[in-house]
Design a protein around this motif. Sequence first.
Motif, PDB file in Angstrom:
ATOM      1  N   VAL A 185       2.187   1.755  -3.514  1.00  0.00           N
ATOM      2  CA  VAL A 185       1.186   2.325  -4.414  1.00  0.00           C
ATOM      3  C   VAL A 185       0.994   3.792  -4.094  1.00  0.00           C
ATOM      4  N   GLY A 186       0.961   4.127  -2.797  1.00  0.00           N
ATOM      5  CA  GLY A 186       0.769   5.522  -2.424  1.00  0.00           C
ATOM      6  C   GLY A 186       1.867   6.403  -2.965  1.00  0.00           C
ATOM      7  N   ILE A 187       3.111   5.982  -2.763  1.00  0.00           N
ATOM      8  CA  ILE A 187       4.234   6.809  -3.224  1.00  0.00           C
ATOM      9  C   ILE A 187       4.215   6.904  -4.736  1.00  0.00           C
ATOM     10  N   VAL A 215       1.706   6.664  -6.803  1.00  0.00           N
ATOM     11  CA  VAL A 215       0.611   7.506  -7.287  1.00  0.00           C
ATOM     12  C   VAL A 215       0.962   8.967  -7.071  1.00  0.00           C
ATOM     13  N   SER A 216       1.558   9.282  -5.922  1.00  0.00           N
ATOM     14  CA  SER A 216       1.835  10.710  -5.696  1.00  0.00           C
ATOM     15  C   SER A 216       2.944  11.188  -6.640  1.00  0.00           C
ATOM     16  N   ILE A 235       0.845  -1.197   0.000  1.00  0.00           N
ATOM     17  CA  ILE A 235       0.000   0.000   0.000  1.00  0.00           C
ATOM     18  C   ILE A 235       0.876   1.242   0.000  1.00  0.00           C
ATOM     19  N   ALA A 236       1.964   1.212   0.763  1.00  0.00           N
ATOM     20  CA  ALA A 236       2.841   2.385   0.790  1.00  0.00           C
ATOM     21  C   ALA A 236       3.458   2.600  -0.584  1.00  0.00           C
TER      22      ALA A 236
END
Lengths: 129, 64
Positions: free
Chosen positions: B12-14, B16-17, B9-10
């Motif tokens: 994907v978060g990074i 995407v940002s 999840i981390a």
Amino acid sequence: MEIMQIVIIGIITAILAITVKKQSPDMAAIISIAGSVLIFVTILPMLSGVIGILSSIESQISIDTAYVVIVIKVIGVAYIAEFGAQICADAGETSLASKIEMSGKIIIMVLSAPIIVSMLDMILAILPS
Amino acid sequence: MDISIVFQIAAVGILVSVLNQVLVRAGREEQAMMTTLAGLIVVLFWIIRYISDLFNTVQTIFNL
């Protein structure tokens, strides 16, 4: 030991959540949810061990089995309500968190109503009428 | 059911940002918003499946 595992998971999740929080706060909330779910999952086997001990005690002492089942249910409801309330408070929705806690208390009260009633009956039976 | 889910999840978060920043710099704000939403939805699906597993185990343990 589980406690070290849980502390490590917590620290890693917190750090990852902070790194992502600047760009996308919503992803950070999801990461903290994932971390809390993971900690909950690692602690569940120990909890089920305690529940097993509780139900085995119940067979030796002549407590009415319905009461012990209710106690276990109340523990479960309290556990999940606290889990959800903390996640909502973590995401900044304090009003949601208090709503969840309130409904958890109401559910627990509903679950424990039979116990209260039977306790009152016992007390009335003892009192010299 | 281990720490890898948090790392995924981390990641994907990074990702995407970063993608969001790149697209915004390239002048495509709509695509940037789209990729952010897409990443969010993917992660939401993971986390919901993960939470439902948790609630099923809790239900069996506490026979709620």
